[in-house]
Write a protein that holds these residues in place. Sequence first.
Motif, PDB file in Angstrom:
ATOM      1  N   LEU A  82       0.829  -1.209   0.000  1.00 49.12           N
ATOM      2  CA  LEU A  82       0.000   0.000   0.000  1.00 49.12           C
ATOM      3  C   LEU A  82       0.864   1.260   0.000  1.00 49.12           C
ATOM      4  CD1 LEU A  82      -2.763  -1.050   2.573  1.00 49.12           C
ATOM      5  CD2 LEU A  82      -3.010  -0.862   0.093  1.00 49.12           C
ATOM      6  N   ILE A  83       1.915   1.257   0.819  1.00 47.28           N
ATOM      7  CA  ILE A  83       2.781   2.427   0.897  1.00 47.28           C
ATOM      8  C   ILE A  83       3.469   2.689  -0.437  1.00 47.28           C
ATOM      9  CG2 ILE A  83       4.946   3.273   1.902  1.00 47.28           C
ATOM     10  CD1 ILE A  83       4.071   2.136   4.557  1.00 47.28           C
ATOM     11  N   CYS A  84       4.036   1.646  -1.044  1.00 45.33           N
ATOM     12  CA  CYS A  84       4.764   1.831  -2.311  1.00 45.33           C
ATOM     13  C   CYS A  84       3.845   2.343  -3.415  1.00 45.33           C
ATOM     14  CB  CYS A  84       5.418   0.518  -2.729  1.00 45.33           C
ATOM     15  SG  CYS A  84       6.813   0.018  -1.696  1.00 45.33           S
ATOM     16  N   ILE A  85       2.647   1.791  -3.516  1.00 47.97           N
ATOM     17  CA  ILE A  85       1.734   2.190  -4.587  1.00 47.97           C
ATOM     18  C   ILE A  85       1.230   3.621  -4.372  1.00 47.97           C
ATOM     19  CG2 ILE A  85      -0.508   1.748  -5.649  1.00 47.97           C
ATOM     20  CD1 ILE A  85       1.655  -0.190  -6.504  1.00 47.97           C
ATOM     21  N   PHE A  86       0.669   3.897  -3.211  1.00 43.44           N
ATOM     22  CA  PHE A  86       0.031   5.192  -2.998  1.00 43.44           C
ATOM     23  C   PHE A  86       1.040   6.336  -2.898  1.00 43.44           C
ATOM     24  CE2 PHE A  86      -3.500   2.446  -1.611  1.00 43.44           C
ATOM     25  CZ  PHE A  86      -4.530   3.031  -2.334  1.00 43.44           C
ATOM     26  N   MET A  89       2.594   7.129  -6.371  1.00 42.11           N
ATOM     27  CA  MET A  89       1.649   7.880  -7.199  1.00 42.11           C
ATOM     28  C   MET A  89       1.535   9.324  -6.725  1.00 42.11           C
ATOM     29  SD  MET A  89      -1.445   5.279  -8.287  1.00 42.11           S
ATOM     30  CE  MET A  89      -1.944   4.872  -6.612  1.00 42.11           C
ATOM     31  N   ALA A  90       1.481   9.501  -5.400  1.00 39.23           N
ATOM     32  CA  ALA A  90       1.386  10.855  -4.862  1.00 39.23           C
ATOM     33  C   ALA A  90       2.628  11.671  -5.193  1.00 39.23           C
ATOM     34  CB  ALA A  90       1.181  10.789  -3.342  1.00 39.23           C
ATOM     35  N   ALA A  91       3.805  11.062  -5.024  1.00 43.67           N
ATOM     36  CA  ALA A  91       5.048  11.771  -5.325  1.00 43.67           C
ATOM     37  C   ALA A  91       5.146  12.089  -6.818  1.00 43.67           C
ATOM     38  CB  ALA A  91       6.240  10.928  -4.882  1.00 43.67           C
ATOM     39  N   TYR A  92       4.692  11.176  -7.659  1.00 48.59           N
ATOM     40  CA  TYR A  92       4.713  11.417  -9.105  1.00 48.59           C
ATOM     41  C   TYR A  92       3.829  12.607  -9.473  1.00 48.59           C
ATOM     42  CZ  TYR A  92       3.852  10.684 -14.085  1.00 48.59           C
ATOM     43  OH  TYR A  92       3.730  10.870 -15.438  1.00 48.59           O
ATOM     44  N   ALA A  93       2.637  12.644  -8.899  1.00 52.96           N
ATOM     45  CA  ALA A  93       1.735  13.763  -9.186  1.00 52.96           C
ATOM     46  C   ALA A  93       2.312  15.083  -8.675  1.00 52.96           C
ATOM     47  CB  ALA A  93       0.374  13.503  -8.544  1.00 52.96           C
ATOM     48  N   LEU A  94       2.909  15.073  -7.486  1.00 53.21           N
ATOM     49  CA  LEU A  94       3.464  16.304  -6.921  1.00 53.21           C
ATOM     50  C   LEU A  94       4.683  16.783  -7.705  1.00 53.21           C
ATOM     51  CD1 LEU A  94       3.241  15.465  -3.108  1.00 53.21           C
ATOM     52  CD2 LEU A  94       1.811  17.061  -4.373  1.00 53.21           C
ATOM     53  N   SER A  95       5.507  15.841  -8.165  1.00 53.50           N
ATOM     54  CA  SER A  95       6.725  16.236  -8.879  1.00 53.50           C
ATOM     55  C   SER A  95       6.434  16.743 -10.281  1.00 53.50           C
ATOM     56  CB  SER A  95       7.692  15.050  -8.956  1.00 53.50           C
ATOM     57  OG  SER A  95       7.157  14.010  -9.756  1.00 53.50           O
ATOM     58  N   SER A 102       1.269  22.166  -5.004  1.00 57.81           N
ATOM     59  CA  SER A 102       2.094  20.961  -4.926  1.00 57.81           C
ATOM     60  C   SER A 102       3.233  21.116  -3.927  1.00 57.81           C
ATOM     61  CB  SER A 102       2.669  20.629  -6.310  1.00 57.81           C
ATOM     62  OG  SER A 102       1.644  20.341  -7.228  1.00 57.81           O
ATOM     63  N   SER A 103       3.838  22.293  -3.912  1.00 58.14           N
ATOM     64  CA  SER A 103       4.938  22.537  -2.965  1.00 58.14           C
ATOM     65  C   SER A 103       4.442  22.491  -1.528  1.00 58.14           C
ATOM     66  CB  SER A 103       5.571  23.898  -3.257  1.00 58.14           C
ATOM     67  OG  SER A 103       6.117  23.938  -4.551  1.00 58.14           O
ATOM     68  N   ILE A 104       3.262  23.061  -1.279  1.00 59.87           N
ATOM     69  CA  ILE A 104       2.705  23.061   0.075  1.00 59.87           C
ATOM     70  C   ILE A 104       2.395  21.643   0.531  1.00 59.87           C
ATOM     71  CG2 ILE A 104       0.711  23.744   1.458  1.00 59.87           C
ATOM     72  CD1 ILE A 104       0.631  26.340  -0.199  1.00 59.87           C
ATOM     73  N   ILE A 105       1.781  20.848  -0.361  1.00 61.50           N
ATOM     74  CA  ILE A 105       1.450  19.463  -0.014  1.00 61.50           C
ATOM     75  C   ILE A 105       2.714  18.666   0.263  1.00 61.50           C
ATOM     76  CG2 ILE A 105       0.432  17.320  -0.856  1.00 61.50           C
ATOM     77  CD1 ILE A 105      -1.544  19.013  -2.446  1.00 61.50           C
ATOM     78  N   TYR A 106       3.756  18.871  -0.548  1.00 56.35           N
ATOM     79  CA  TYR A 106       5.015  18.151  -0.337  1.00 56.35           C
ATOM     80  C   TYR A 106       5.637  18.520   1.004  1.00 56.35           C
ATOM     81  CZ  TYR A 106       9.980  17.127  -0.634  1.00 56.35           C
ATOM     82  OH  TYR A 106      11.250  16.699  -0.358  1.00 56.35           O
ATOM     83  N   PHE A 107       5.654  19.805   1.334  1.00 54.33           N
ATOM     84  CA  PHE A 107       6.235  20.220   2.607  1.00 54.33           C
ATOM     85  C   PHE A 107       5.411  19.727   3.792  1.00 54.33           C
ATOM     86  CE2 PHE A 107       8.559  23.452   0.051  1.00 54.33           C
ATOM     87  CZ  PHE A 107       9.836  23.144   0.502  1.00 54.33           C
ATOM     88  N   ILE A 108       4.107  19.564   3.610  1.00 52.17           N
ATOM     89  CA  ILE A 108       3.289  18.985   4.677  1.00 52.17           C
ATOM     90  C   ILE A 108       3.732  17.542   4.933  1.00 52.17           C
ATOM     91  CG2 ILE A 108       0.973  18.177   5.267  1.00 52.17           C
ATOM     92  CD1 ILE A 108      -0.126  20.673   3.879  1.00 52.17           C
ATOM     93  N   PHE A 109       3.946  16.782   3.841  1.00 45.77           N
ATOM     94  CA  PHE A 109       4.446  15.410   3.989  1.00 45.77           C
ATOM     95  C   PHE A 109       5.797  15.407   4.699  1.00 45.77           C
ATOM     96  CE2 PHE A 109       1.449  14.040   0.623  1.00 45.77           C
ATOM     97  CZ  PHE A 109       1.017  12.854   1.187  1.00 45.77           C
ATOM     98  N   GLY A 147       3.722   5.772   7.524  1.00 47.96           N
ATOM     99  CA  GLY A 147       4.903   5.567   6.695  1.00 47.96           C
ATOM    100  C   GLY A 147       4.928   6.381   5.417  1.00 47.96           C
ATOM    101  N   SER A 148       3.855   7.134   5.146  1.00 49.05           N
ATOM    102  CA  SER A 148       3.765   7.858   3.880  1.00 49.05           C
ATOM    103  C   SER A 148       4.752   9.018   3.781  1.00 49.05           C
ATOM    104  CB  SER A 148       2.342   8.385   3.683  1.00 49.05           C
ATOM    105  OG  SER A 148       1.432   7.318   3.516  1.00 49.05           O
ATOM    106  N   SER A 149       5.012   9.688   4.881  1.00 46.04           N
ATOM    107  CA  SER A 149       5.830  10.907   4.830  1.00 46.04           C
ATOM    108  C   SER A 149       7.234  10.623   4.297  1.00 46.04           C
ATOM    109  CB  SER A 149       5.916  11.528   6.223  1.00 46.04           C
ATOM    110  OG  SER A 149       4.632  11.888   6.686  1.00 46.04           O
ATOM    111  N   LEU A 150       7.917   9.660   4.887  1.00 45.72           N
ATOM    112  CA  LEU A 150       9.275   9.335   4.446  1.00 45.72           C
ATOM    113  C   LEU A 150       9.273   8.793   3.025  1.00 45.72           C
ATOM    114  CD1 LEU A 150      12.291   9.014   4.977  1.00 45.72           C
ATOM    115  CD2 LEU A 150      11.804   6.786   6.018  1.00 45.72           C
ATOM    116  N   ALA A 151       8.286   7.956   2.698  1.00 40.47           N
ATOM    117  CA  ALA A 151       8.238   7.375   1.356  1.00 40.47           C
ATOM    118  C   ALA A 151       8.021   8.449   0.294  1.00 40.47           C
ATOM    119  CB  ALA A 151       7.118   6.332   1.291  1.00 40.47           C
ATOM    120  N   VAL A 152       7.107   9.383   0.536  1.00 39.01           N
ATOM    121  CA  VAL A 152       6.880  10.478  -0.420  1.00 39.01           C
ATOM    122  C   VAL A 152       8.140  11.327  -0.555  1.00 39.01           C
ATOM    123  CG1 VAL A 152       5.604  12.635  -0.791  1.00 39.01           C
ATOM    124  CG2 VAL A 152       4.381  10.563  -0.135  1.00 39.01           C
ATOM    125  N   PHE A 153       8.816  11.572   0.568  1.00 40.64           N
ATOM    126  CA  PHE A 153      10.049  12.361   0.543  1.00 40.64           C
ATOM    127  C   PHE A 153      11.096  11.702  -0.351  1.00 40.64           C
ATOM    128  CE2 PHE A 153      14.279  13.190   2.356  1.00 40.64           C
ATOM    129  CZ  PHE A 153      14.324  14.576   2.259  1.00 40.64           C
TER     130      PHE A 153
END
Length: 273
Positions: A82-86, A89-95, A102-109, A147-153
Motif C-alpha cells: 500500500l505504501i509503495c503504490i500510494f 503515485m502521490a510523489a509522481y503527481a506532486l513532482s 504541490s509545494s505546500i502538499i510536499y512540505f506537509i508530507f 509511513g507515507s511521509s518518508l516514502a513520499v520524501f
Amino acid sequence: MAQHKVKTIGLVVLGIILSIFWFYPFYLVIVNSFKTKAEIFVNTLGFPSEGTVENYPEAFEALDFVHSFLNSVFITVCSIFLICIFTSMAAYALSRRQGKTSSIIYFIFAICMLIPFQSIMIPLVSIFGSVDMLNRGGLMIMYLGLGSSLAVFLYFGALRGIPMALDEAAIIDGCNRFQVYWYIIMPMLKSTTVTVIVLNAIWFWNDYLLPSLVINKEGMYTIPLKMFYFFGEYSKQWHLALAALVIAIIPIIVVYMFLQKYIIKGISEGAVK
C-alpha cells in the motif's frame, strides 16, 4: 604519504571499535540463547559451559511461530504494498505539477516526519476503535498513514531527477498518465522502492507498540506480540525469549542481505536529487 597512512589506520581502528559496539548486543543475544535459564544469570557475558539447543524448539512452539510468522508477513507485505503504490503515485503527481499547491502538499508530507507517534497514538487508536477498524485491517491503514511521509520524501527526490521529457514522449506515443507512471516511471524508481521496502519492513516486522494497541484478537498476534508471553508477572523466561528473538530476526536479516545493495543508492537518489 605517511600522514595519509596514519589517517587510514585511524579510520580502520575507529571502524573496528564501532563494529564491536554494534555487534556486541547480537553477541549477547546469540550466545545466551544457547544457555539454560540459570546459566544466563550466572555467566551472562561468557560462552555457555554446556551449550543446549533445546531452547529453540521450545521457543518455536511457545511462539506458535508458523501462525504468528504468517500474521507478521501478511501485515508487513500488505502495508508495504500500500505504501509503495500510494506514495509513489502521490510523489509522481506532486513532482509533475509545478505550483504552490504541490509545494505546500510536499512540505506537509516532509513536516509530518517530525511528528512523534506518541503524540497522536491515543486519539488515533480511539478514532479507529470508534469505527470498528482495529486489528489487521486498521493496523495496515495506520502503517500506510504513518509511513507515507518518508516514502513520499524519497520518491519525490528521485522523481526530480527523472526528466519530464520521458513523460511527454510516452504521451505522444499514446500512453495515458497511469501508463506513463506504471510502465515508464516505476521501473526507474527500483532503487528507491527497494529502500522504502527495506526501511518499512524492518519497522513493521519489529514493531510492538502499535500492534499491542490495535490487535485484540488472539489469532492475529504478530511475532513481537507473542514474544511478550515469555515475560510473566512473576517469572521471565530469558532463555526462551532470546532463542525466540534469534528466530524472529532471521527473516528480516535475510531480506536485508538480498536487498542491501539498493538501499544506499535509493536513499541518495531520494534525498539528494
